[in-house]
Scaffold this motif. Structure first.
Motif, PDB file in Angstrom:
ATOM      1  N   TYR A   1      -6.108  -0.477   3.024  1.00 44.74           N
ATOM      2  CA  TYR A   1      -7.136  -1.519   2.939  1.00 44.74           C
ATOM      3  C   TYR A   1      -8.366  -1.115   3.744  1.00 44.74           C
ATOM      4  CZ  TYR A   1      -9.463  -5.983   2.835  1.00 44.74           C
ATOM      5  OH  TYR A   1     -10.413  -6.964   2.627  1.00 44.74           O
TER       6      TYR A   1
ATOM      7  N   LYS B   1     -10.167   1.896   1.938  1.00 45.20           N
ATOM      8  CA  LYS B   1     -10.650   1.781   0.561  1.00 45.20           C
ATOM      9  C   LYS B   1     -11.265   0.437   0.192  1.00 45.20           C
ATOM     10  CE  LYS B   1      -7.998   5.423  -1.085  1.00 45.20           C
ATOM     11  NZ  LYS B   1      -8.648   6.673  -0.741  1.00 45.20           N
ATOM     12  N   CYS B   2     -10.929  -0.590   0.863  1.00 46.72           N
ATOM     13  CA  CYS B   2     -11.319  -1.929   0.404  1.00 46.72           C
ATOM     14  C   CYS B   2     -12.241  -2.648   1.382  1.00 46.72           C
ATOM     15  CB  CYS B   2     -10.081  -2.802   0.195  1.00 46.72           C
ATOM     16  SG  CYS B   2      -8.662  -1.948  -0.525  1.00 46.72           S
TER      17      CYS B   2
ATOM     18  N   HIS C   1     -14.762  -5.724   0.892  1.00 45.57           N
ATOM     19  CA  HIS C   1     -14.065  -7.013   1.034  1.00 45.57           C
ATOM     20  C   HIS C   1     -14.033  -7.534   2.464  1.00 45.57           C
ATOM     21  CE1 HIS C   1     -12.812  -7.606  -3.108  1.00 45.57           C
ATOM     22  NE2 HIS C   1     -12.654  -6.300  -3.179  1.00 45.57           N
TER      23      HIS C   1
ATOM     24  N   LEU D   1      -3.765  -9.867  -9.429  1.00 45.66           N
ATOM     25  CA  LEU D   1      -4.422  -9.080  -8.379  1.00 45.66           C
ATOM     26  C   LEU D   1      -4.093  -7.592  -8.532  1.00 45.66           C
ATOM     27  CD1 LEU D   1      -4.026 -11.363  -5.232  1.00 45.66           C
ATOM     28  CD2 LEU D   1      -5.793 -11.383  -6.975  1.00 45.66           C
TER      29      LEU D   1
ATOM     30  N   GLU E   1      -6.251  -6.341 -11.398  1.00 44.61           N
ATOM     31  CA  GLU E   1      -7.668  -6.214 -11.034  1.00 44.61           C
ATOM     32  C   GLU E   1      -7.894  -5.000 -10.133  1.00 44.61           C
ATOM     33  OE1 GLU E   1      -8.670 -10.962 -11.437  1.00 44.61           O
ATOM     34  OE2 GLU E   1      -7.890 -10.163  -9.565  1.00 44.61           O
ATOM     35  N   THR E   2      -6.926  -4.735  -9.263  1.00 43.85           N
ATOM     36  CA  THR E   2      -7.066  -3.564  -8.397  1.00 43.85           C
ATOM     37  C   THR E   2      -6.915  -2.278  -9.215  1.00 43.85           C
ATOM     38  OG1 THR E   2      -6.143  -4.851  -6.580  1.00 43.85           O
ATOM     39  CG2 THR E   2      -6.210  -2.473  -6.283  1.00 43.85           C
ATOM     40  N   LYS E   3      -5.984  -2.285 -10.131  1.00 44.24           N
ATOM     41  CA  LYS E   3      -5.772  -1.087 -10.956  1.00 44.24           C
ATOM     42  C   LYS E   3      -6.936  -0.807 -11.892  1.00 44.24           C
ATOM     43  CE  LYS E   3      -0.837  -0.825 -11.718  1.00 44.24           C
ATOM     44  NZ  LYS E   3       0.199  -0.774 -12.741  1.00 44.24           N
TER      45      LYS E   3
ATOM     46  N   MET F   1     -16.267  -4.091  -9.241  1.00 44.67           N
ATOM     47  CA  MET F   1     -15.161  -3.575  -8.424  1.00 44.67           C
ATOM     48  C   MET F   1     -14.581  -2.336  -9.099  1.00 44.67           C
ATOM     49  SD  MET F   1     -12.212  -4.290  -6.509  1.00 44.67           S
ATOM     50  CE  MET F   1     -10.618  -3.522  -6.699  1.00 44.67           C
TER      51      MET F   1
ATOM     52  N   TYR G   1      -8.726   1.362  -9.334  1.00 43.02           N
ATOM     53  CA  TYR G   1      -7.998   2.229  -8.404  1.00 43.02           C
ATOM     54  C   TYR G   1      -6.764   2.875  -9.006  1.00 43.02           C
ATOM     55  CZ  TYR G   1     -11.109   1.093  -4.682  1.00 43.02           C
ATOM     56  OH  TYR G   1     -12.235   1.009  -3.919  1.00 43.02           O
TER      57      TYR G   1
ATOM     58  N   ILE H   1      -0.826   0.260  -4.469  1.00 47.47           N
ATOM     59  CA  ILE H   1      -1.557  -0.920  -4.938  1.00 47.47           C
ATOM     60  C   ILE H   1      -0.731  -2.171  -4.651  1.00 47.47           C
ATOM     61  CG2 ILE H   1      -2.445  -2.099  -7.008  1.00 47.47           C
ATOM     62  CD1 ILE H   1      -3.308   0.670  -8.052  1.00 47.47           C
TER      63      ILE H   1
ATOM     64  N   VAL I   1      -1.986  -5.203  -2.200  1.00 46.69           N
ATOM     65  CA  VAL I   1      -2.042  -6.598  -2.652  1.00 46.69           C
ATOM     66  C   VAL I   1      -1.225  -7.475  -1.683  1.00 46.69           C
ATOM     67  CG1 VAL I   1      -1.312  -8.206  -4.482  1.00 46.69           C
ATOM     68  CG2 VAL I   1      -2.594  -6.141  -5.068  1.00 46.69           C
TER      69      VAL I   1
END
Ligand code: HEC
Length: 107
Positions: free
Chosen positions: A32, A35-36, A40, A72, A75-77, A83, A86, A95, A99
Motif C-alpha cells: 500500500y 503503490k497506493c 489514496h 474492490l 477495481e484494483t486489478k 486509477m 494493477y 491484491i 484490499v
C-alpha cells in the motif's frame, strides 16, 4: 623517561546496526505504501496532492465501505477511471492482501 599515557585506542566499529528495520516487502502495508499511498493517502482518504488532482475519493466513504471485496479486487486489478490497473504489477495474492489493508483503513 616518563612516557605519557597513550590515548586508549577506542576505535569501536560502531555502525548503526539498529537502523536496519526488518521490512518485509510483501506485507500489505508495504504494498500500500509503495503503490497506493501517493494517491489514496496514508489513511485512505485520498488527501494527497496526487489524490486531490485526480479527485480520488475516500476509502471511508459509505459507497466504498459498502462495496464488496470482489468489487474492490476487480477495481484494483482492472483500474477504474484514472486509477491504474494493477493486474500486471501485483499478484492476485498481493491484491487480495492490499484490499484487506483497505478494509483496515476503513475502520
Ligand atoms: C495514480 C493514482 C492512483 C494510484 C497509485 C492508485 N489509485 Fe486507486 N484510485 C485512483 C482514482 C483516481 C480512483 C477513483 C476512480 C474513479 O472513481 O473514477 C481510485 C479508485 C480506487 C478504488 C475504487 C474505490 C474508490 O475509492 O473509488 C480502489 C479499490 C482502489 N482505487 C484501490 C487502489 C489500490 C489497492 C492501489 C494500489 C495498489 C491504488 N488504488 C493505487 C487513483 C489511484
Amino acid at each position: 623517561m616518563a612516557s605519557k599515557v597513550k590515548p586508549g585506542i577506542l576505535l569501536v566499529a560502531f555502525l548503526a546496526t539498529c537502523a536496519a528495520t526488518p521490512f518485509a516487502q510483501n506485507t500489505a502495508a508495504a504494498i500500500y505504501q509503495s503503490k497506493c499511498q501517493m494517491c489514496h493517502g496514508a489513511d485512505g482518504t485520498g488527501n494527497t496532492p496526487a489524490g486531490k488532482a485526480m479527485k480520488v475519493g475516500s476509502f471511508k466513504s459509505p459507497a466504498v465501505v459498502k462495496a464488496t471485496d470482489a468489487e474492490l479486487l476487480a477495481e484494483t486489478k482492472n483500474g477504474k477511471g484514472r486509477m491504474p490497473a494493477y493486474a500486471s504489477r501485483l499478484s492476485d495474492a498481493q491484491i487480495h492482501d492490499v484490499v484487506g489493508y483497505i478494509r483496515k483503513l476503513q475502520k
